[in-house]
Scaffold this active site. Structure first.
Site, PDB file in Angstrom:
ATOM      1  N   SER B 161       1.082  -1.398   0.072  1.00 40.11           N
ATOM      2  CA  SER B 161      -0.014  -0.018  -0.137  1.00 40.11           C
ATOM      3  C   SER B 161       0.864   1.056  -0.005  1.00 40.11           C
ATOM      4  O   SER B 161       2.006   1.267   0.679  1.00 40.11           O
ATOM      5  CB  SER B 161      -1.013  -0.002   1.182  1.00 40.11           C
ATOM      6  OG  SER B 161      -1.906  -0.863   1.048  1.00 40.11           O
ATOM      7  N   GLU B 244      -1.293  -2.882  14.278  1.00 42.59           N
ATOM      8  CA  GLU B 244      -2.014  -2.768  13.066  1.00 42.59           C
ATOM      9  C   GLU B 244      -3.573  -3.146  13.101  1.00 42.59           C
ATOM     10  O   GLU B 244      -4.598  -2.378  12.878  1.00 42.59           O
ATOM     11  CB  GLU B 244      -1.292  -3.521  11.704  1.00 42.59           C
ATOM     12  CG  GLU B 244      -2.452  -3.428  10.378  1.00 42.59           C
ATOM     13  CD  GLU B 244      -1.625  -3.807   9.046  1.00 42.59           C
ATOM     14  OE1 GLU B 244      -2.055  -3.687   8.096  1.00 42.59           O
ATOM     15  OE2 GLU B 244      -0.483  -4.734   9.394  1.00 42.59           O
ATOM     16  N   SER B 369      -5.818 -11.720   6.480  1.00 41.94           N
ATOM     17  CA  SER B 369      -7.118 -12.117   6.098  1.00 41.94           C
ATOM     18  C   SER B 369      -7.807 -12.560   7.458  1.00 41.94           C
ATOM     19  O   SER B 369      -7.546 -13.098   8.548  1.00 41.94           O
ATOM     20  CB  SER B 369      -7.298 -13.134   5.090  1.00 41.94           C
ATOM     21  OG  SER B 369      -6.962 -14.327   5.561  1.00 41.94           O
ATOM     22  N   GLU B 371      -9.874 -14.718   7.899  1.00 38.02           N
ATOM     23  CA  GLU B 371      -9.798 -16.258   7.965  1.00 38.02           C
ATOM     24  C   GLU B 371      -8.409 -16.332   8.880  1.00 38.02           C
ATOM     25  O   GLU B 371      -8.662 -17.423   9.775  1.00 38.02           O
ATOM     26  CB  GLU B 371      -9.709 -17.021   6.743  1.00 38.02           C
ATOM     27  CG  GLU B 371     -11.184 -16.984   5.911  1.00 38.02           C
ATOM     28  CD  GLU B 371     -11.348 -15.744   5.327  1.00 38.02           C
ATOM     29  OE1 GLU B 371     -10.521 -14.762   5.155  1.00 38.02           O
ATOM     30  OE2 GLU B 371     -12.559 -15.425   5.469  1.00 38.02           O
TER      31      GLU B 371
END
Lengths: 351, 387
Positions: B161, B244, B369, B371
């Protein structure tokens, strides 16, 4: 600004947790269920001896003068243990309601005194509840008939049992208007006390539901560590992990709402009501998801009478609409959302 | 438990509010992911913030901060979002690398990097993922070969990013050539304009270039640019991931303001809305509040000396799902106009919801993610066995 519970608040809850760990295991629940008795006298006596029945009554009226935030962890612990006896509704809701009525009318002081001493319990009807819980064992009943509110002794009412799927819920309706009363007053004159009772009832139901949700996840976790399939514990598979983790996330994001609601409950304003209702709605959802998840994780065992999950599933089902269902509470949240300032500086709005 | 602000906290809120009212640009800045111009406009804003010592209020004063606690940080964020101030172009630096540098950096590294970070002089990108190392981050293959006082970096990073316009990146490299998995990794900083670095923008779902691939070919950086010990990279990355997902990346105020806007949108279109929309709008408000209360609770615990644990993972799941739900509700309210982009005359500012919706879809993917987060919750919080 400090979100942590005080040591005193934690110690009160730990004392109750300790007692329940000794006297309210699943085997204890089953023993009571099989006996058909209303309560386990040993456990109830031990709870009464802790003196919590006067927790929320003012000191000058013979209580401990504690706040809802001092009692909320106790309610959560009772939910987690699946406590059959009415500690939460008695001490958290009905006795303080009786104290309000006694203060307003000057009558019924002796019943309040007995309730604070733990000699009797108080069962309370409320317009939001279809039934009176634990009325058969109560020494004082706050009853409602049409537009009147009564404080009565058990001999003045004819109770009709309404059997619940939860073996420990003892629900009743009245067959007729009470034949005599210690106090009677128009419902409208009791509205403020009933509103306060509703707030406490909803708050402590939310706390119990959070406890139930955590117990359901705990049971699912324990089982999924032991149960082997394809040569491994089923809890090592992501499909099972993700079910339980999803339920746990719901619990994590309802607890702070319940605790903030407990702190705000004495404010008695649109913001505290909304926060209590938010807690109640989301705690009901968390408990519902956690219990269904636990049934699923237990597989066929989860559908059996033998596994303990159903005690919690049934209590969660009952408490979801006890002291107001989702529709009722969403309307209270809507009053706050659509009528008052919103935004990032409104987390702790002033009344 | 005391859920009221102290006089000092209230005074601080008023100070922040006054400064922002005087300084926040009246017109929104162009996106920092769409053009160099937008990026530089945001850098300019970071500079302005830092001139007022508002760059990172929790940092020590010597690095441009104000040494405030996390409750004050939350108040700052509430006011920041309330004022509609620009997004933080340096979020990878100030929210992720900054706290990690504070914990693992040498005094020299802190002096070198933190002040420039707080002032927006150096804007950071994250260079962790690789084509074959996404959720399985320990599979990184990019290498850092030690030669004297330098590392020579080689490899291919992706999904970085801000890398298109940023100045620096912090990357995870295999510094021990024989190592496998979590061992032998180091966290190393490199300038994105260093010889041998090639950045290739990746157009996103919304057409902007918020992320990029980074190709490294014999890129030489001083050993000074390694954070922590050689081989400690995995440990440091996990600490960064904690920040984060934990508190900093998505402050509650962002979602409370989105919920407020959603309520306003609903009120405008109430008459045309399906009754189910009303419940979804109330849910958005409740979820934003629940997230805020949860973060206040965590902040109180951290101030008292606690450590962030698996709630870093529960937070990430909660806010990312909430963000999608809110935007889906907004699109449902907009009905036929939901698909319109900003250029459409019938869309106007309402296109913000579609833009936000696209961005929200990335939420359950980036920063680990959802998951993977569920695995972390199941294993570290619930104690389930590893698969």
């Amino acid at each position: 600004m400090d979100f942590r519970f005080t040591d005193e608040q934690k110690m009160t809850a730990e004392a109750v947790e300790g007692l329940l760990a000794d006297l309210c295991q699943a085997s204890d629940l089953r023993r009571l269920m099989e006996s058909g008795d209303a309560r386990d006298e040993k456990r109830w006596t031990a709870l009464v001896e802790m003196g919590l029945q006067g927790a929320l009554v003012a000191e000058e009226e013979g209580g401990l003068g504690l706040k809802p935030a001092d009692f909320v962890l106790v309610a959560e612990a009772c939910g987690r243990a699946g406590l059959p006896e009415p500690l939460v509704d008695n001490a958290g809701v009905a006795i303080p309601l009786l104290a309000d009525i006694v203060r307003a009318t000057g009558a019924g002081a002796d019943l309040l005194e007995q309730a604070l001493a733990g000699e009797i319990t108080v069962a309370a009807a409320h317009p939001v509840n279809a039934f009176i819980a634990d009325a058969d064992t109560a020494g004082a009943i706050i009853a409602i008939w049409n537009d009147e509110l009564f404080v009565v002794t058990p001999d003045a009412v004819e109770l009709v049992r309404q059997q619940s799927s939860d073996p420990f819920r003892r629900l009743f309706t009245l067959a007729a208007r009470p034949s005599s009363a210690v106090v009677s007053l128009p419902l409208s004159e009791a509205q403020a006390y009933l509103d306060a009772a509703l707030d406490r009832g909803a708050l402590f139901s939310a706390a119990q539901l959070a406890g139930i949700a955590q117990r359901a996840v705990d049971l699912g976790v324990a089982y999924s560590k032991e149960r082997m399939q394809f040569g491994k514990p089923i809890g090592s598979y992501q499909a099972v992990k993700h079910l339980l983790a999803t339920a746990q996330v719901k619990i994590e994001f309802v607890r702070p709402v319940i605790y903030a609601a407990a702190a705000a409950t004495p404010d008695r304003n649109v913001f505290s009501r909304s926060r209590i209702s938010h807690a109640k709605i989301m705690a009901s959802e968390a408990a519902d998801l956690a219990c269904r998840t636990s049934v699923q994780v237990h597989g066929a065992m989860g559908y059996s009478w033998e596994v303990d999950v159903h005690f919690f599933l049934k209590r969660a089902l009952a408490l979801a609409s006890w002291w107001g269902d989702a529709r009722f509470h969403r309307a209270r949240v809507a009053t706050r959302v659509f009528g008052h300032p919103l935004g990032a500086d409104q987390t702790f709005p002033k009344g | 438990m005391d859920l009221t602000y102290s006089a000092e906290e209230n005074a601080f809120r008023m100070e922040v509010r006054a400064w922002l009212e005087a300084n926040v640009p009246s017109a929104p800045l162009p996106s920092f992911d769409a053009s160099r111009e937008g990026f530089e406009a945001h850098r300019e804003w970071e500079r302005k913030l830092s001139e007022g010592n508002w760059g990172m209020v929790t940092w020590p004063k010597e690095y441009g901060g104000r040494a405030l606690d996390l409750i004050q940080w939350l108040i700052f964020e509430e006011e920041y979002w309330r004022a509609g101030a620009p997004l933080r172009v340096n979020q990878n630096g100030i929210f992720l690398l900054g706290p990690t540098l504070m914990e693992f950096g040498t005094p020299e590294q802190k002096a070198r990097f933190l002040t420039a970070m707080a002032s927006g002089e150096e804007i950071w990108a994250q260079a962790w993922s690789e084509p074959q190392a996404g959720s399985d981050l320990a599979a990184v293959r990019s290498t850092a070969r030690r030669e004297g006082d330098e590392y020579v970096l080689n490899g291919h990073k992706i999904w970085s990013s801000r890398a298109v316009f940023a100045d620096w990146a912090f990357g995870l490299f295999r510094s021990d050539p024989g190592s496998e998995r979590h061992k032998g990794l180091s966290l190393i900083f490199f300038p994105l304009n260093a010889p041998g670095v090639r950045v290739q923008a990746i157009p996103q779902i919304d057409g902007e270039t918020g992320f990029a691939e980074i190709f490294l070919e014999d890129v030489r950086v001083p050993a000074f640019n390694r954070l922590g010990d050689e081989g400690q990279g995995w440990h440091i990355c996990m600490a960064t991931a904690g920040f984060e997902r934990g508190l900093m990346l998505r402050s509650p105020a962002r979602f409370q303001m989105a919920a407020k806007r959603l309520v306003e949108l609903y009120r405008k279109h109430e008459a045309e809305c399906d009754p189910a929309i009303r419940d979804a709008v109330l849910q958005a408000h409740m979820d934003a509040e629940a997230y805020a209360l949860s973060i206040y609770s965590t902040a109180s615990r951290l101030i008292a000396g606690g450590k962030i644990g698996a709630e870093a993972s529960t937070n990430k799941i909660f806010w990312s799902e909430m963000d999608i739900a809110m935007h889906r509700t907004a699109l449902a309210i907009l009905g036929a106009r939901a698909e319109l982009v900003r250029a459409a005359p019938a869309a106007g500012e309402d296109a913000r919801w579609l833009e936000g919706y696209f961005f929200s879809l990335a939420g359950p993917i980036y920063a680990g993610s959802n998951e993977i987060q569920k695995n972390i919750i199941a294993e570290r919080m619930l104690g389930l066995p590893r698969g």
